[in-house]
Design an enzyme around this catalytic site. Structure first.
Site, PDB file in Angstrom:
ATOM      1  N   ASP A 137      -7.881  -2.549  10.473  1.00 60.92           N
ATOM      2  CA  ASP A 137      -8.308  -3.602   9.554  1.00 60.92           C
ATOM      3  C   ASP A 137      -8.794  -4.839  10.287  1.00 60.92           C
ATOM      4  O   ASP A 137      -9.145  -5.831   9.648  1.00 60.92           O
ATOM      5  CB  ASP A 137      -7.171  -3.961   8.589  1.00 60.92           C
ATOM      6  CG  ASP A 137      -7.675  -4.447   7.244  1.00 60.92           C
ATOM      7  OD1 ASP A 137      -8.843  -4.169   6.919  1.00 60.92           O
ATOM      8  OD2 ASP A 137      -6.904  -5.103   6.524  1.00 60.92           O
TER       9      ASP A 137
ATOM     10  N   ARG B  32      -9.990 -11.781   2.720  1.00 59.18           N
ATOM     11  CA  ARG B  32     -10.798 -12.910   2.262  1.00 59.18           C
ATOM     12  C   ARG B  32     -10.065 -14.235   2.459  1.00 59.18           C
ATOM     13  O   ARG B  32     -10.702 -15.285   2.632  1.00 59.18           O
ATOM     14  CB  ARG B  32     -11.192 -12.703   0.805  1.00 59.18           C
ATOM     15  CG  ARG B  32     -10.040 -12.687  -0.181  1.00 59.18           C
ATOM     16  CD  ARG B  32     -10.388 -12.015  -1.501  1.00 59.18           C
ATOM     17  NE  ARG B  32     -10.534 -10.569  -1.342  1.00 59.18           N
ATOM     18  CZ  ARG B  32     -10.893  -9.754  -2.314  1.00 59.18           C
ATOM     19  NH1 ARG B  32     -11.141 -10.232  -3.532  1.00 59.18           N
ATOM     20  NH2 ARG B  32     -11.012  -8.462  -2.102  1.00 59.18           N
TER      21      ARG B  32
ATOM     22  N   LYS C  43       0.835  -1.193   0.000  1.00 56.23           N
ATOM     23  CA  LYS C  43       0.000   0.000   0.000  1.00 56.23           C
ATOM     24  C   LYS C  43       0.874   1.249   0.000  1.00 56.23           C
ATOM     25  O   LYS C  43       1.974   1.239   0.563  1.00 56.23           O
ATOM     26  CB  LYS C  43      -0.883   0.047   1.261  1.00 56.23           C
ATOM     27  CG  LYS C  43      -1.946  -1.010   1.363  1.00 56.23           C
ATOM     28  CD  LYS C  43      -2.706  -0.843   2.677  1.00 56.23           C
ATOM     29  CE  LYS C  43      -3.751  -1.928   2.878  1.00 56.23           C
ATOM     30  NZ  LYS C  43      -4.884  -1.783   1.945  1.00 56.23           N
TER      31      LYS C  43
END
Length: 429
Positions: A218, A281, A207
Site C-alpha cells: 500500500d 487520502r 479488512k
C-alpha cells in the site's frame, strides 16, 4: 561453457509438433520465441514469463533481432519476486544501454521495496531509503528532510500523524528537493506526492484477512513516485522537482483513530472519519497542502488509493484523474510513448459534493449505493490542492502490484508507471 539458455527471436510460425500457434519452442541451440502475434512486445513478455515458470532462470538473449524494447519486454516477463534470475544481452548502442540500465535501476528499487515485508519497510525506513536512493543518483543536487513522530504535529501535518498514531512505528514525511539549477531560489516545476502506507490493516474498519495479504504494497504510490523521479534524473531532466512522501502504518490499538474523529488540516479543512480504511487520502492531504505551498507548475500524486479503480481497470492500467485536460492528455501521451497502461476515469465538480458530513467540512468517504468511489476519492484530494483545476493530476496506481502471476507478469510488484512519470518529468513538453 555457459549454463545460460540462449533465447532467439523468430518471425516464423512454430512447427505444428509444438502445438498450434506455439509461442516458445526448443532446439539444440536454445529456445525460440515465435513473433507471429499482432503485438510482438507482449508476446516477448509472455515468453519471458513462460520460461521463468518452467524453471529456466538464467538466459542469454542471442541473435541480432533484440533491441532495447524487446530486451525490456523480456525482462519484464522473466523476472519475479525472488532472487536468482539472470538475463544477459549484448549489442545495444551506448545510449540505449544507458537507458536500459536506468530503467532497471529505478524499477528494481521500486519492485524490491514494494515486495519487502512491512516489518522491514516501516514508515521512517521508507522515507529514509527513498531519500538516500535519489540522493545517490545526484548527490550534488539533492537535499531532503524527514519529519516524523510528534514533530509532524508541531508542523501541522495532522493527517499523517492521525493515521499512524495507532502503530508503534512512527509516521514520517519525506520532503526532498532535486534542484539541478544551482539556484536556491529557482521555481519548482513539479511536486510529486506519494502515498506511503507501509501496512494497511484497515484500522477499526478492519479488512478481512484475504484483503490484508497485499497490504505491504500500500506504499506503492510512494515507490512509484520515487522511481519516476529516479529515472527522470538518469534521463537528464534539468527541472527542479520536489518529492513528498506521506508515510504511516494503519494499525489497531488504543491510540488508533476512530470513526467519528475529526481531523483539522493545516489549510483549515475539517474531515470527519467515517471509515478508517479510507486512510490513504488522509495522509495525501498533508502532502498536497505542502506541495501547493511550493507554487509548482505541476502537482502529481500517486497512490494505491481505491479498490474501485482496480475493479474498473484491473492490474493492467493505472487510473488517471484530473480537471486539467491538457495535463491529462500529456500524461496519456507519455504513457503511450512509454508503452505503459494509463486510463482516464471521470472527475467533475459534482463528485466534490458526494462526501457530506454533519460535523465537519467533509467526510473521508462517500456514502450510498452505486457511488463512484475512485472519483470521489480523487475529489476528496482536490480540497487540499490550492488550484485544483490547473496543473494537478491524481494517479490511482492500480497496476503497481499483482497478488498472483498471469501470462505476462510474475506475482508481486511490477514497476509499472515509472517510465510514464519520468516521461512527464522530462525537459521536452
Amino acid at each position: 561453457m555457459s549454463a545460460n539458455m540462449f533465447v532467439f527471436l523468430s518471425q516464423e510460425v512454430a512447427d505444428e509438433k509444438w502445438g498450434k500457434n506455439a509461442l516458445v519452442t526448443f532446439e539444440a541451440k536454445g529456445a525460440m520465441v515465435h513473433l507471429t502475434a499482432e503485438n510482438p512486445l507482449a508476446a516477448i513478455q509472455r515468453a519471458g514469463r513462460k520460461l521463468d515458470a518452467q524453471g529456466i532462470k538464467q538466459v542469454t538473449l542471442a541473435g541480432d533481432e533484440w533491441d532495447l524494447e524487446s530486451i525490456w519486454a523480456f525482462i519484464q516477463g522473466h523476472r519475479n519476486a525472488k532472487s536468482g534470475n539472470e538475463v544477459v544481452w549484448s549489442g545495444l548502442g551506448e545510449e540505449e544501454e544507458a537507458e536500459l540500465q536506468a530503467r532497471l535501476t529505478a524499477t528494481n528499487w521500486v519492485r524490491e521495496i514494494i515486495n519487502q515485508p512491512a516489518e522491514i519497510v516501516r514508515p521512517s525506513q521508507l522515507a529514509a531509503r527513498a531519500g538516500e536512493f535519489i540522493k545517490s543518483l545526484a548527490p550534488e543536487h539533492v537535499t531532503y528532510k524527514i519529519i516524523k513522530g510528534n514533530d509532524l504535529l508541531d508542523e501541522g501535518w495532522n493527517g499523517i500523524h492521525t493515521v499512524g498514531r495507532g502503530s508503534e512505528r512512527s509516521s514520517a514525511m519525506l520532503r526532498l528537493d532535486y534542484n539541478p539549477t544551482g539556484d536556491a531560489d529557482a521555481p519548482v516545476h513539479t511536486c510529486l506526492v506519494g502515498k506511503g502506507i507501509t501496512f494497511d490493516s484497515g484500522g477499526y474498519s478492519l479488512k478481512p484477512s484475504g484483503g490484508m495479504t497485499a497490504m505491504k504494497a500500500d506504499m506503492g504510490g510512494s515507490a512509484m513516485a520515487t522511481g519516476g523521479l529516479a529515472l527522470a534524473i538518469s534521463r537528464g531532466t534539468q527541472k527542479r522537482i520536489k518529492l513528498i512522501l506521506c508515510c504511516a502504518e494503519n494499525m489497531v490499538s488504543g491510540r488508533a483513530f476512530k470513526l467519528g474523529d475529526i481531523i483539522t488540516y493545516k489549510n483549515g479543512k475539517t474531515v470527519e472519519i467515517l471509515n478508517t480504511d479510507a486512510e490513504g487520502r488522509l495522509v495525501l492531504a498533508d502532502g498536497l497542502i505542502y506541495a501547493s505551498s511550493q507554487n509548482p507548475e505541476v502537482i502529481i500524486d500517486c497512490a494505491t488509493l481505491t479498490g474501485s479503480a482496480k475493479n474498473a481497470l484491473g492490474n493492467d492500467y493505472h487510473a488517471l484523474f484530473s480537471f486539467d485536460h491538457d495535463l491529462a492528455q500529456r500524461a496519456l501521451m507519455a504513457a503511450s510513448d512509454e508503452l505503459e497502461g494509463l486510463w482516464p476515469l471521470p472527475l467533475a465538480d459534482h463528485h466534490r459534493a458526494m462526501m457530506p458530513s454533519n460535523f465537519a467540512d467533509l467526510s473521508n468517504v462517500s456514502m450510498g449505493d452505486f457511488l463512484p468511489g475512485a472519483s470521489t476519492a480523487a475529489a476528496f484530494l482536490s480540497y487540499f490542492v490550492e488550484d485544483y483545476k490547473n496543473g494537478w493530476m491524481h494517479i490511482d496506481a492500480s497496476g503497481t502490484y499483482r497478488k498472483t502471476a498471469n501470462d505476462k507478469w510474475g506475482a508481486g510488484a511490477t514497476g509499472m508507471g515509472v517510465r510514464t512519470l519520468a516521461n512527464i518529468l522530462s525537459d521536452e513538453e
